[in-house]
Design an enzyme around this catalytic site. Structure first.
Site, PDB file in Angstrom:
ATOM      1  N   GLU A  43      53.374  45.003  39.358  1.00 27.86           N
ATOM      2  CA  GLU A  43      52.135  44.369  39.795  1.00 27.86           C
ATOM      3  C   GLU A  43      50.975  44.918  38.870  1.00 27.86           C
ATOM      4  O   GLU A  43      50.809  46.042  38.862  1.00 27.86           O
ATOM      5  CB  GLU A  43      51.683  44.619  41.473  1.00 27.86           C
ATOM      6  CG  GLU A  43      50.314  43.919  41.676  1.00 27.86           C
ATOM      7  CD  GLU A  43      49.754  44.447  43.120  1.00 27.86           C
ATOM      8  OE1 GLU A  43      48.760  43.672  43.382  1.00 27.86           O
ATOM      9  OE2 GLU A  43      50.289  45.310  43.706  1.00 27.86           O
ATOM     10  N   GLU A  68      47.345  49.930  36.879  1.00 27.40           N
ATOM     11  CA  GLU A  68      46.052  49.727  37.222  1.00 27.40           C
ATOM     12  C   GLU A  68      45.024  50.318  35.977  1.00 27.40           C
ATOM     13  O   GLU A  68      45.653  51.356  35.686  1.00 27.40           O
ATOM     14  CB  GLU A  68      45.801  50.488  38.671  1.00 27.40           C
ATOM     15  CG  GLU A  68      44.274  50.737  39.066  1.00 27.40           C
ATOM     16  CD  GLU A  68      43.482  49.295  38.954  1.00 27.40           C
ATOM     17  OE1 GLU A  68      43.845  48.227  39.574  1.00 27.40           O
ATOM     18  OE2 GLU A  68      42.378  49.381  38.327  1.00 27.40           O
ATOM     19  N   ASP A  95      45.663  49.686  30.763  1.00 32.56           N
ATOM     20  CA  ASP A  95      45.469  48.314  30.583  1.00 32.56           C
ATOM     21  C   ASP A  95      46.470  47.349  30.206  1.00 32.56           C
ATOM     22  O   ASP A  95      47.509  47.539  29.456  1.00 32.56           O
ATOM     23  CB  ASP A  95      44.396  48.226  29.018  1.00 32.56           C
ATOM     24  CG  ASP A  95      43.699  46.986  29.288  1.00 32.56           C
ATOM     25  OD1 ASP A  95      44.344  45.906  29.379  1.00 32.56           O
ATOM     26  OD2 ASP A  95      42.406  47.104  29.149  1.00 32.56           O
ATOM     27  N   ASP A 117      40.621  39.686  38.027  1.00 29.13           N
ATOM     28  CA  ASP A 117      39.254  39.544  37.701  1.00 29.13           C
ATOM     29  C   ASP A 117      39.078  38.227  36.987  1.00 29.13           C
ATOM     30  O   ASP A 117      39.895  37.781  35.902  1.00 29.13           O
ATOM     31  CB  ASP A 117      38.737  40.610  36.589  1.00 29.13           C
ATOM     32  CG  ASP A 117      38.875  41.943  37.272  1.00 29.13           C
ATOM     33  OD1 ASP A 117      38.944  42.230  38.551  1.00 29.13           O
ATOM     34  OD2 ASP A 117      38.767  43.051  36.684  1.00 29.13           O
ATOM     35  N   THR A 192      47.028  41.084  50.149  1.00 32.03           N
ATOM     36  CA  THR A 192      46.518  42.145  49.441  1.00 32.03           C
ATOM     37  C   THR A 192      45.089  42.619  50.211  1.00 32.03           C
ATOM     38  O   THR A 192      44.528  41.766  50.978  1.00 32.03           O
ATOM     39  CB  THR A 192      46.193  41.833  48.064  1.00 32.03           C
ATOM     40  OG1 THR A 192      45.072  41.104  47.966  1.00 32.03           O
ATOM     41  CG2 THR A 192      47.414  41.080  47.428  1.00 32.03           C
ATOM     42  N   GLU A 193      44.474  43.493  49.601  1.00 27.31           N
ATOM     43  CA  GLU A 193      43.008  44.068  50.159  1.00 27.31           C
ATOM     44  C   GLU A 193      42.076  42.525  49.853  1.00 27.31           C
ATOM     45  O   GLU A 193      41.415  42.547  51.006  1.00 27.31           O
ATOM     46  CB  GLU A 193      42.540  45.193  49.460  1.00 27.31           C
ATOM     47  CG  GLU A 193      43.468  46.396  50.257  1.00 27.31           C
ATOM     48  CD  GLU A 193      43.281  47.902  49.223  1.00 27.31           C
ATOM     49  OE1 GLU A 193      43.247  47.621  48.096  1.00 27.31           O
ATOM     50  OE2 GLU A 193      43.546  48.680  49.777  1.00 27.31           O
ATOM     51  N   GLU A 195      42.840  39.765  49.443  1.00 27.65           N
ATOM     52  CA  GLU A 195      43.254  38.667  50.183  1.00 27.65           C
ATOM     53  C   GLU A 195      42.699  38.597  51.870  1.00 27.65           C
ATOM     54  O   GLU A 195      42.201  37.632  52.273  1.00 27.65           O
ATOM     55  CB  GLU A 195      44.574  38.525  50.198  1.00 27.65           C
ATOM     56  CG  GLU A 195      45.398  37.332  51.000  1.00 27.65           C
ATOM     57  CD  GLU A 195      46.732  37.194  50.498  1.00 27.65           C
ATOM     58  OE1 GLU A 195      47.493  37.885  49.932  1.00 27.65           O
ATOM     59  OE2 GLU A 195      47.308  36.207  50.997  1.00 27.65           O
TER      60      GLU A 195
HETATM   61  N1  SAM Z   1      45.258  43.307  43.429  1.00 32.64           N
HETATM   62  C1  SAM Z   1      44.161  43.862  44.204  1.00 32.64           C
HETATM   63  C2  SAM Z   1      44.055  43.055  45.451  1.00 32.64           C
HETATM   64  O1  SAM Z   1      44.243  41.812  45.493  1.00 32.64           O
HETATM   65  O2  SAM Z   1      43.484  43.567  46.378  1.00 32.64           O
HETATM   66  C3  SAM Z   1      42.942  44.253  43.598  1.00 32.64           C
HETATM   67  C4  SAM Z   1      42.114  42.970  42.968  1.00 32.64           C
HETATM   68  S1  SAM Z   1      40.768  43.601  41.959  1.00 32.64           S
HETATM   69  C5  SAM Z   1      39.746  42.271  41.937  1.00 32.64           C
HETATM   70  C6  SAM Z   1      41.425  43.398  40.117  1.00 32.64           C
HETATM   71  C7  SAM Z   1      42.213  44.634  39.615  1.00 32.64           C
HETATM   72  O3  SAM Z   1      42.772  44.489  38.635  1.00 32.64           O
HETATM   73  C8  SAM Z   1      41.139  45.741  39.744  1.00 32.64           C
HETATM   74  O4  SAM Z   1      41.531  47.299  40.345  1.00 32.64           O
HETATM   75  C9  SAM Z   1      41.012  46.174  37.891  1.00 32.64           C
HETATM   76  O5  SAM Z   1      40.690  47.380  37.922  1.00 32.64           O
HETATM   77  C10 SAM Z   1      42.469  45.773  37.668  1.00 32.64           C
HETATM   78  N2  SAM Z   1      42.562  44.971  36.604  1.00 32.64           N
HETATM   79  C11 SAM Z   1      41.786  44.502  35.804  1.00 32.64           C
HETATM   80  N3  SAM Z   1      42.181  43.989  34.473  1.00 32.64           N
HETATM   81  C12 SAM Z   1      43.311  44.939  34.321  1.00 32.64           C
HETATM   82  C13 SAM Z   1      44.248  44.933  33.301  1.00 32.64           C
HETATM   83  N4  SAM Z   1      43.643  44.453  31.963  1.00 32.64           N
HETATM   84  N5  SAM Z   1      44.995  45.850  33.195  1.00 32.64           N
HETATM   85  C14 SAM Z   1      45.128  46.735  34.383  1.00 32.64           C
HETATM   86  N6  SAM Z   1      44.507  46.399  35.385  1.00 32.64           N
HETATM   87  C15 SAM Z   1      43.454  45.694  35.619  1.00 32.64           C
END
Ligand code: SAM
Length: 212
Positions: A43, A68, A95, A117, A192-193, A195
């Site tokens: 994920e 993450e 990343d 995002d 998910t959180e 969601e």
């Molecule tokens: N997936 C979770 C959920 O649905 O509850 C979190 C959603 S949150 C909006 C997006 C997550 O993706 C954040 O924790 C952010 O730090 C991570 N994220 C964004 N771009 C990323 C990247 N390029 N690589 C790794 N993580 C990333």
């Protein structure tokens, strides 16, 4: 999801046995890291880990890797795994643009992207985790029958993702614009959180499954 910086979170992560340092030579070595040859599902952007931890709990014969970008967010997932240890999960703080450094060709069977995002400005389209640029990275690590599963409540990001799947020459296996009212696609759905948060506000959840 950007929590305030938590002092010491990088150090906690460095010492945690479930967390693999980005510098470790994991590429091609995941089966020995897990000590078995079970399929590997990842994920990307796991946030605090509610989704991937539930999957790992339900499916002991699948290995999960949660990725993450931010230590302060990942820390929450690590706190949960300490309370309920599971052997079929690991985490990497990194990343996603460096994903091909960590996984070898054909090493991954499934990639989950949840509430990624949106990067709403056109000039940032490449940063969206469903952009053709990211799909081409995923193509390098996914098995030939591997899939990407993507959920979001963001209509623009979803429309963009459908286009990118087509542009990248991937196959759209299934999609819905209202997951929670789609009997077939919602079967076994793990929330998910984000969601939980967005569906509680009445936003329909969109989901697509794409194969390379
Ligand atoms: N997936 C979770 C959920 O649905 O509850 C979190 C959603 S949150 C909006 C997006 C997550 O993706 C954040 O924790 C952010 O730090 C991570 N994220 C964004 N771009 C990323 C990247 N390029 N690589 C790794 N993580 C990333």
């Amino acid at each position: 999801m950007r929590l305030r910086n938590i002092p010491g979170s990088r150090e906690v992560i460095a010492e945690n046995r479930w967390c693999i340092p980005e510098t470790e030579p994991t590429k091609g070595n995941w089966h020995s890291i897990f000590g078995n040859d079970h399929p590997i599902h990842i994920e990307i952007g796991m946030g605090k880990g509610q989704f991937i931890l539930s999957l790992a709990r339900q499916n002991p014969h699948i290995n999960y890797v949660g990725i993450e970008k931010y230590s302060s967010v990942l820390l929450r997932g690590l706190q949960k795994i300490e309370e309920e240890p599971l052997e079929n999960i690991r985490f990497i703080r990194m990343d996603a643009e460096n994903i091909c450094e960590m996984f070898d060709r054909d090493e991954v069977a499934r990639i989950y992207l949840n509430f990624s995002d949106p990067w709403p400005k056109d000039r940032h389209a490449k940063r969206r985790l469903t952009s053709r640029q990211f799909l081409s990275l995923y193509q390098n690590i996914l098995q030939s029958d591997g899939v990407v599963e993507f959920k979001t409540d963001n209509v623009d990001l979803f429309d963009f993702s459908l286009e990118e799947v087509k542009e990248a020459g991937w196959r759209l296996v299934a999609f819905t614009r209202d997951l929670h009212h789609d009997e077939t696609m919602n079967q076994g759905n793990i929330m998910t959180e984000y969601e939980e948060r967005f569906s509680a506000k009445g936003n329909p959840i969109h989901k697509l499954i794409a194969a390379r």
